[in-house]
Design a protein around this motif. Structure first.
Motif, PDB file in Angstrom:
ATOM      1  N   UNK A 152      14.853  14.692   1.648  1.00  0.00           N
ATOM      2  CA  UNK A 152      14.833  13.260   1.986  1.00  0.00           C
ATOM      3  C   UNK A 152      13.794  12.908   3.048  1.00  0.00           C
ATOM      4  N   UNK A 153      13.077  13.895   3.548  1.00  0.00           N
ATOM      5  CA  UNK A 153      12.104  13.641   4.617  1.00  0.00           C
ATOM      6  C   UNK A 153      10.923  12.839   4.088  1.00  0.00           C
ATOM      7  N   UNK A 154      10.420  11.868   4.858  1.00  0.00           N
ATOM      8  CA  UNK A 154       9.202  11.139   4.451  1.00  0.00           C
ATOM      9  C   UNK A 154       7.993  12.065   4.546  1.00  0.00           C
ATOM     10  N   UNK A 180       0.804  -1.223   0.000  1.00  0.00           N
ATOM     11  CA  UNK A 180       0.000   0.000   0.000  1.00  0.00           C
ATOM     12  C   UNK A 180       0.830   1.264   0.000  1.00  0.00           C
ATOM     13  N   UNK A 181       2.141   1.132   0.289  1.00  0.00           N
ATOM     14  CA  UNK A 181       3.093   2.245   0.177  1.00  0.00           C
ATOM     15  C   UNK A 181       2.722   3.454   1.027  1.00  0.00           C
ATOM     16  N   UNK A 182       2.145   3.211   2.197  1.00  0.00           N
ATOM     17  CA  UNK A 182       1.885   4.301   3.141  1.00  0.00           C
ATOM     18  C   UNK A 182       2.406   3.897   4.517  1.00  0.00           C
ATOM     19  N   UNK A 183       3.732   3.776   4.658  1.00  0.00           N
ATOM     20  CA  UNK A 183       4.303   3.275   5.916  1.00  0.00           C
ATOM     21  C   UNK A 183       4.304   4.336   7.019  1.00  0.00           C
ATOM     22  N   UNK A 184       3.729   4.024   8.168  1.00  0.00           N
ATOM     23  CA  UNK A 184       3.787   4.973   9.291  1.00  0.00           C
ATOM     24  C   UNK A 184       5.164   5.015   9.933  1.00  0.00           C
ATOM     25  N   UNK A 185       6.025   4.049   9.621  1.00  0.00           N
ATOM     26  CA  UNK A 185       7.329   3.953  10.270  1.00  0.00           C
ATOM     27  C   UNK A 185       8.473   4.351   9.344  1.00  0.00           C
ATOM     28  N   UNK A 186       8.192   5.090   8.261  1.00  0.00           N
ATOM     29  CA  UNK A 186       9.262   5.524   7.354  1.00  0.00           C
ATOM     30  C   UNK A 186       9.997   6.720   7.952  1.00  0.00           C
ATOM     31  N   UNK A 190      12.827   7.469   0.542  1.00  0.00           N
ATOM     32  CA  UNK A 190      13.067   6.290  -0.294  1.00  0.00           C
ATOM     33  C   UNK A 190      12.312   5.060   0.224  1.00  0.00           C
ATOM     34  N   UNK A 191      11.926   5.080   1.510  1.00  0.00           N
ATOM     35  CA  UNK A 191      11.196   3.949   2.085  1.00  0.00           C
ATOM     36  C   UNK A 191       9.702   3.977   1.727  1.00  0.00           C
ATOM     37  N   UNK A 192       9.278   5.062   1.081  1.00  0.00           N
ATOM     38  CA  UNK A 192       7.853   5.222   0.769  1.00  0.00           C
ATOM     39  C   UNK A 192       7.494   4.760  -0.645  1.00  0.00           C
TER      40      UNK A 192
END
Length: 943
Positions: A757-759, A550-556, A560-562
């Motif tokens: 670089x911020x999520x 789903x590409x919506x990580x609360x822990x990113x 790049x982690x998104x």
């Protein structure tokens, strides 16, 4: 066309049916005729607001009715027709006034139209010094009403691949005949047909109607030959029951006709098409495939070769033919009677001709074969047909009316602002964006775009400024123009070529968060080396890789982690789709530690193709508009519409600034609110009440977050644009002009201006909502909403699902907050329970309003909702929510709404999992989400 609305339906040998329509904001899902309705009728009220002529949607109703009804009514379309001589009072029954014994009051209509004309001319003195006559204004209002009626016709034709000019306009309703010629001209239609009983057609039709019985049964099978016997058996069972019912009403089998339908769609899509074929045995069901593919290709431009076709249900329509044929031939005109005989002559106002002596004819006296050359009025006991100059009427053998439409009006191609044409262009620009949206919804694959409607479409000027958008997602629209402007600056306008299509989603390129893919296409016009417009759309993709499905990580903690990111990716290079480069980019997140590549690249590609197709439709419509009016005129009105929005915002700021200055001694407003982690969002607004300008200064806002709650600048711009649009409290176009009087200051390194670089995934869906609360609090206008989109994502390597869950809206002075709605920056809809449970490993256990969660007050905040989901297999689940720590505040003594709460129920335990979480959900686990209510406004009256 009747008194309050116009209904449009397309007929091509059969009446088209759909399973879903939306009228007045209410969506109805049931088999029904595909009828589009707009609020443009004889009783639609007329307004002039900030340079725009507006027709409806308010109606004068039957009581008090139009001004001419002699009941202290409102200025309406009927009054405009009366002023122009298109309605003749002496041919109307004397049923008006307090005693219902007087004729229509033309003098009162003229006086009311003269008053609004005076207001228009006062406004025009400050711009072009152009003055309008009363009749020009009345005709202008009719032109705006006609353009609004054309919009649903374009929707039923152009957006489905049909040319409206290849149709006949069949007109009925009491007001229809007054507008039929003009509407046909706008659409390029050459022929109009009007039944002799057109104004009574509903009652007349019901009296003659066949008796129809419709029934259906679920199928939910793959369309393949081995299932044909079962499907055929279902058809025959339905037919037997239907025949039995019609026979009890006196029909014999020879009088009954049966039509067979399948509701067909491609697997993993939601757009089902009703397909009809004749069948006599089970083998005949094979013909449905070709018909489905032909229809799908015509409407969407492609077919899915490697995808199963699903039959949702089978349906039959049996019709018992009434046998009533009451059409009687009328007397044929002799050779020397071909030219109809005048009843009288009246003075009627037509464009470019002013008042013209116009023949008046009575339909009841007409003979078959008689001809009337326009201009003319053809009157029967219940309606008037306006025959415009250069148009010709022929009376058929049954006494019906056929019009051949002439095109005698040359468009005055000046670039000076004209409030009449301004309203028409506003409608046309909006129509372009709406049709783009329909193409995108119908051609997309993913539930996000097709079912949840998480997309937006818009039209932009050559510099990238927003001109017009359909009413899609607010968080997309204000910021999408920065994506277009970035591409122009980044690429250089001279390097953008015809056939290029660009893809972007990164915050540095004007993106709001990575799952929202923006597809941008330049519009070229003959003789111009650089784009004359841009069309773009933004759609939320179900998965683009990253830490979680789903590409919506609360822990990113890094962008790049998104998921996959695109700054300026050439998706189509001079007409060539760059599929392999796209696939490589979608796989790139898999190289980031702990992350996965996009989990369903074929769906990404399909949705991107749908986005390209939507832009292609936009290009066709823009090009057609330019060819109709010229590029100079279209560009001029593009700017005039932006100026109108700017003027409205300036007037609002002047009004607010003077009010605050009088109350506090300075034209400054301030407000703040806190995210659940304690980060403050602070706003100071300095208003120049003389110039109507303002500085929105977010100095004092907390620092960039380690979480993904950072909001890119585009999100802040969207929030400001949306709130200004609300504060104006008028139906103005939302475009670049709204921000022209505004300067926005955002200090670097804050939550609202994070590093590259911020999520940012939560900034778009959570912080954006808090921004709206802060702006409205600063202007002291409405209590806090739920302040959250309540984002739920779950999936694994084989599936992915995303939804935003409704909550409560804040109350304001004079209104309660709505319950169980999306607020402010989103207006997506939630997936239907049937689709959710059928497609995903989940059972919807509870879905209701959260009673009492809205804040109390004189005006109460809206209630949130309760949503419980039970999972039937192991999945990865992610939650991104807010207002779990701080309550949505009330204003002026109103009480706050209740906080939200997220619970995980497992093995008899219920655990609070907080506002943001990502974890493995087990089979049998139940997730319970209780969303926040809205704040109340004003102290409760019993306190």
């Amino acid at each position: 066309m009747g008194g309050t609305s116009t209904d449009v339906c397309r007929y091509s040998g059969y009446l088209e049916h759909v399973m879903e329509t939306t009228t007045a904001g209410i969506t109805i899902q049931a088999p029904q005729l595909d009828i589009r309705t707009v609020a443009a009728g004889g009783g639609s009220r007329l307004f002039f607001r900030d340079g725009l002529l507006i027709v409806g949607p308010e109606s004068a109703s039957a009581h008090p009715g139009p001004v001419c009804y002699r009941k202290n009514g409102y200025l309406t379309v009927t009054d405009a027709n009366l002023v122009l001589g298109r309605i003749i009072p002496e041919y109307f029954p004397k049923i008006f006034g307090p005693n219902a014994d007087e004729e229509l009051d033309k003098d009162a209509s003229y006086k009311a139209m003269a008053e609004i004309t005076e207001r228009i001319n006062r406004f025009m003195e400050s711009t072009t010094h152009q003055k309008f006559s009363v009749e020009e204004v009345a005709l202008g209002f009719l032109a705006v009403a006609n353009e609004e009626m054309c919009r649903p016709i374009r929707t039923l034709t152009q957006s489905r691949g049909f040319n409206p000019s290849e149709h006949v306009l069949a007109c009925f309703g009491g007001a229809g005949g007054q507008h039929a010629c003009a509407v046909a001209k706008v659409l390029g239609i050459s022929q109009v047909r009007i039944h002799k009983y057109a104004s009574l057609l509903s009652a007349y039709g019901i009296a003659l109607a066949d008796v129809v019985d419709e029934s259906q049964t679920p199928a939910q099978v793959v369309y393949e030959e081995e299932n044909f016997p079962k499907l055929y058996s279902q058809f025959m069972d339905l037919r037997s029951k239907s025949l039995a019912g019609l026979k009890t009403q006196g029909f014999t089998e020879s009088q009954i006709e049966t039509k067979y339908f399948m509701h067909m769609r491609y697997e993993k899509t939601d757009t089902a098409i009703m397909i009809s074929c004749d069948i006599g045995k089970s083998e005949d069901l094979a013909s449905f495939r070709d018909e489905f593919r032909t229809t799908y290709r015509r409407e969407f431009g492609f077919v899915l070769e490697d995808r199963n076709i699903i039959i949702d249900d089978v349906r039959i329509r049996t019709r018992g033919k009434s046998g009533c044929h009451v059409e009687k031939t009328i007397k044929q005109a002799a050779e020397d009677q071909r030219q109809a005989v005048l009843k009288s002559v009246s003075s009627v106002y037509f464009e470019n001709l002013k008042f013209v002596e116009t023949g008046v004819y009575l339909l009841e006296e007409m003979l078959a074969g008689q001809i009337i050359n326009g201009p003319a009025l053809l009157i029967d006991k219940n309606s008037t047909i306006v025959i415009e100059p250069s148009s010709t009427v022929t009376i058929t053998e049954h006494g019906n009316v056929e019009l051949q439409i002439g095109n005698d009006v040359e468009k005055d191609l000046t670039t000076e602002v004209d409030p009449i044409r301004l309203a028409i262009f506003s409608n046309r620009f909006m129509s372009i964006a709406e049709q783009m949206g329909r193409i995108l919804q119908r051609t997309a694959i993913s539930t996000n775009i097709k079912e949840r409607l998480d997309f937006s479409c818009a039209l932009f000027n050559p510099e990238g400024g927003l001109i017009a958008n359909a009413p899609h997602i607010p968080v997309h629209l204000g910021g999408m123009q920065y994506t277009v402007k970035f591409q122009i600056d980044h690429r250089g306008i001279e390097n953008i070529k015809e056939g290029d299509v660009y893809l972007a989603n990164h915050p540095t390129a004007g993106g709001c968060h990575l799952p929202d893919f923006t597809v941008i296409t330049p519009v070229f016009f003959k003789g111009h080396k650089t784009p004359v417009f841009f069309v773009a759309n933004r759609g939320h993709h179900a998965d683009i890789g990253g830490l979680v499905p789903g590409s919506m990580p609360p822990n990113a903690h890094h962008i790049d982690q998104e998921g996959a990111s695109f700054i300026s990716f050439k998706l189509v290079d001079e007409g060539v789709f760059q599929e392999q480069r796209l696939i490589d980019a979608l796989k790139a997140p898999g190289k980031v530690p702990g992350c996965s590549a996009a989990r369903n690249i074929s769906d990404n590609i399909a949705d991107l193709n749908a986005q390209i197709a939507a832009n292609r439709k936009g290009i066709q419509l823009v090009t057609s508009l330019i060819e109709e009016y010229s590029l100079d005129v279209v560009h001029a009105y593009m700017q005039h519409i932006q100026n109108t929005a700017e003027l409205c915002v300036r007037e609002m700021l002047k009004k607010v600034g003077r009010k605050v200055l009088e109350k506090t001694g300075k034209s400054q407003l301030s407000g703040e609110d806190f995210m659940d982690d304690g980060t403050v969002i602070k706003l100071t607004v300095d208003i120049d009440s003389e110039e109507g300008t303002a500085i929105f200064d977010f100095t004092g806002t907390g620092p960039e977050s380690y979480s993904s709650c950072n909001a890119p600048r585009a999100v802040t711009m969207s929030a400001v644009t949306y709130c200004l649009r609300c504060l104006v409290e008028k139906d103005i176009p939302l475009n670049n002009g709204c921000l022209a009087p505004i300067q926005i200051k955002i200090p670097e390194g804050t939550l609202l201006s994070p590093s590259e670089t911020a999520p940012v995934v939560a900034g778009n869906v959570l912080t954006s909502q808090r921004l709206c609360d802060v702006i409205f609090k600063t202007f002291d206008i409405v209590a806090a909403s739920q302040g959250c989109m309540n984002n739920l994502v779950f999936g694994d390597e084989t599936c992915g699902y995303y939804e935003t869950i409704a909550g409560g809206a804040g109350a304001g002075n004079g209104f309660h907050g709505r319950s169980g709605v999306h607020t402010h920056m989103t207006n997506t809809r939630i997936t239907d329970p049937e689709i959710l449970e059928n497609r995903f490993p989940v059972i919807l256990r509870e879905w209701k309003l959260r009673d009492g969660s809205g804040g109390s007050g004189k005006w109460e905040g809206g209630d949130g909702v309760v949503r419980q989901l039970e999972f039937t297999r192991k999945l990865t689940l992610s939650l991104l929510t807010e207002r779990r720590a701080f309550q949505p505040y009330g204003l002026h003594g109103g009480q706050p709404g209740q906080r939200g709460l997220n619970l995980l129920k497992r093995g008899g335990r219920a655990v609070n999992i907080g506002s943001k979480a990502s974890f493995e959900i087990q089979k049998g686990d139940i997730l319970c989400i209780e969303t926040p209510g809205g704040g109340g406004y004003g102290a409760p009256e019993n306190s």
